[in-house]
Scaffold this motif. Structure first.
Motif, short mmCIF file in Angstrom:
data_model
loop_
_atom_site.label_atom_id
_atom_site.label_comp_id
_atom_site.label_asym_id
_atom_site.label_seq_id
_atom_site.Cartn_x
_atom_site.Cartn_y
_atom_site.Cartn_z
N CYS A 115 14.22 90.28 -13.66
CA CYS A 115 14.64 89.21 -12.21
C CYS A 115 13.30 89.05 -11.53
O CYS A 115 13.07 88.51 -10.45
N ALA A 116 11.62 89.35 -11.64
CA ALA A 116 10.23 88.68 -11.08
C ALA A 116 10.77 87.04 -11.06
O ALA A 116 10.59 86.33 -10.17
N ALA A 117 11.36 86.49 -12.88
CA ALA A 117 11.40 85.16 -12.77
C ALA A 117 12.31 84.52 -11.84
O ALA A 117 11.92 83.21 -11.17
N LEU A 118 13.38 84.87 -11.61
CA LEU A 118 14.13 84.61 -11.21
C LEU A 118 13.72 84.62 -9.20
O LEU A 118 14.16 83.92 -8.96
N LEU A 119 12.96 85.69 -9.10
CA LEU A 119 12.43 85.70 -7.66
C LEU A 119 11.70 84.70 -7.63
O LEU A 119 11.11 84.31 -6.18
N ALA A 120 10.89 84.62 -8.07
CA ALA A 120 9.71 82.96 -8.51
C ALA A 120 9.75 81.66 -8.51
O ALA A 120 9.23 80.94 -8.46
N ALA A 121 12.04 81.55 -9.07
CA ALA A 121 12.05 80.70 -9.15
C ALA A 121 12.66 79.45 -8.43
O ALA A 121 13.33 80.11 -7.35
#
Length: 181
Positions: A115-121
Motif C-alpha cells: 500500500c505504501a508503494a502504491l501511495l508513493a508511486a
C-alpha cells in the motif's frame, strides 16, 4: 457506496457484452478477468470504469490498460513491481489483500508495504482502493467471514482509502462488509 458488476467469464454464461450493456448504467463500474475481455468491451463501446481482476501480467498489459483506461487489480509482488516501473499515464490500482480466501492477494503482513508503494508511486492514480474477497459469505453462520472482516480492518487501519469487501453474498448477509465499493 458504489457497486461494481462482475461480467467476467462471459458474464457467468449470460453473455458478457449483453450484461455489460445492461449494467453499465446501474453499476458504477464493471469488472472482467482478462485484458482480452476488457478490450472486447471497449471495442464494443463500453466506456465506463472497467476493473481488470487478474491485473497486469506483463508490461504490454500496462500499456493496454493505460490506453484503454482500465483499472488494475494488484494481487502479487510482480504486478506491483511492474506497475511501479510504468512510465505512462497513471493507472487506477486496487490492492487485493488475502484475508482468508487463500487464492489471490497480498498477505496482511505484506499489504502495508504494498500500500505504501502504491501511495508513493507516480504510476498510480490516487487513491488506490483496498480490497479483499470473502471466502464463506454465502454461509451466514460461518465464523470465517467475521475473521476476514477483522483481519481486513486490522490490516487497513490508519489508511483513509476507499475499500471494497462485499461480494454478492456479503451484500446479502454481512452488513459489516459493506464499504465504499
Amino acid at each position: 457506496s458504489k457497486n461494481i458488476a462482475v461480467v467476467k467469464a462471459n458474464a457467468y454464461g449470460h453473455g458478457m457484452l449483453e450484461a455489460a450493456r445492461a449494467l453499465q448504467g446501474p453499476a458504477d463500474a464493471l469488472a472482467v478477468a482478462t485484458v482480452d475481455e476488457a478490450v472486447e468491451l471497449r471495442e464494443a463501446g463500453i466506456t465506463g470504469p472497467l476493473l481488470l481482476l487478474q491485473g497486469a501480467s506483463c508490461a504490454g498489459d500496462l500499456d493496454e490498460a493505460a490506453a484503454r483506461e482500465l483499472w488494475l487489480m494488484v494481487h502479487e509482488r510482480s504486478q506491483l513491481d511492474r506497475l511501479l516501473q510504468h512510465r505512462g499515464r497513471p493507472l487506477t490500482a486496487w490492492l487485493k489483500i488475502d484475508t482468508g480466501m487463500h487464492r489471490l492477494g497480498f498477505l496482511p503482513a505484506d499489504a502495508r508495504d504494498a500500500c505504501a508503494a502504491l501511495l508513493a508511486a507516480d504510476a498510480v492514480a490516487q487513491p488506490p482502493v483496498l480490497c479483499t474477497h470473502l471466502a464463506c459469505a454465502d454461509d451466514p453462520e460461518s465464523p470465517a467471514t467475521d475473521a476476514q472482516l477483522e483481519a481486513f480492518a486490522t490490516c487497513t487501519a490508519g489508511h483513509d482509502l476507499p475499500r471494497s469487501i462485499a461480494n454478492s453474498a456479503g451484500i446479502l448477509h454481512w452488513p459489516a462488509s459493506h464499504a465504499d465499493w
